[in-house]
Design an enzyme around this catalytic site. Sequence first.
Site, short mmCIF file in Angstrom:
data_model
loop_
_atom_site.label_atom_id
_atom_site.label_comp_id
_atom_site.label_asym_id
_atom_site.label_seq_id
_atom_site.Cartn_x
_atom_site.Cartn_y
_atom_site.Cartn_z
N ASP A 191 9.06 8.33 124.45
CA ASP A 191 10.19 7.39 124.50
C ASP A 191 10.10 6.35 123.38
O ASP A 191 9.08 6.19 122.71
CB ASP A 191 10.20 6.66 125.85
N LYS B 42 15.61 6.08 123.62
CA LYS B 42 16.86 5.39 123.37
C LYS B 42 16.61 4.32 122.31
O LYS B 42 15.66 3.56 122.39
CB LYS B 42 17.37 4.73 124.66
N MET C 184 14.63 -5.39 132.64
CA MET C 184 15.97 -4.96 132.22
C MET C 184 17.04 -5.91 132.76
O MET C 184 18.09 -5.49 133.22
CB MET C 184 16.23 -3.52 132.69
#
Length: 255
Positions: free
Chosen positions: A37, A59, A172
């Site tokens: 990742d 991402k 987040m």
Amino acid sequence: MKIDPKLTVVGAGPGDPELITLKAINALKSAAVVLYDALVNPTLLDYVNPNAELIFVGKRRGCYRYQQEQINELIVARGHSHGHVVRLKGGDPFIFGRGAEEMEYAASRGLAVAMVPGISSSLAVPANQNIPLTKRGSAESFWVITGTTKKHELSADVRLAAKSNATVVILMGMGKLSEILRLFKKEGKGDLPVAIVQNGTTIHEKVGIGTVDTMEAIVQRDKLSNPAIIVLGEVVRHRQELALIQREITLKEVV
């Protein structure tokens, strides 16, 4: 040659490459394929079996190179064609990391599965800033909550946590910061200490310290953004208290 398809989900830790575990390194050395990742420190790829295939599936800047369904299918395909697949994920894959989902998908399609826990950023990032999540007289427990749910809404657990005396760690959550602070203000906690740590444990680490009332202005002033962790609680004061103790000792030594 018979191929034994296997998936090992591996936690890479919070960002500092020295915070990966020995068991994780051994898994990387035995991998035939590594899917990694964006939050994984690239230095960790030096531990990977030199003959292994490296595939970036993370991402970056709001763009997904692979959707989750494609990652799942890639794991299974590479497992059956290459053998041992390591899924290298930041922090701990079982804490908002979708590691459990990937293991279930792989197991349902004939892969053996294993998990190597990682040091979660929810614990390590505050600790790296001398912020304990529990401390006698300050906090007897802590919550770790995702700031954004699958429906892109603020988790209802934040409202419950704001009513408690526990330390609250939100991952987040920067996109929901105004909502989060509003909930704590409604509980009369405008003076509650808050820390926001961006890129925790890395060379790009930035930190903002304030209160529920002042934090939004500090975020704007210091240009704090994702990836970041929000810590709300009396334990945030420990960072400053420790710094004062250390400064007093230094002054005494000088005198």
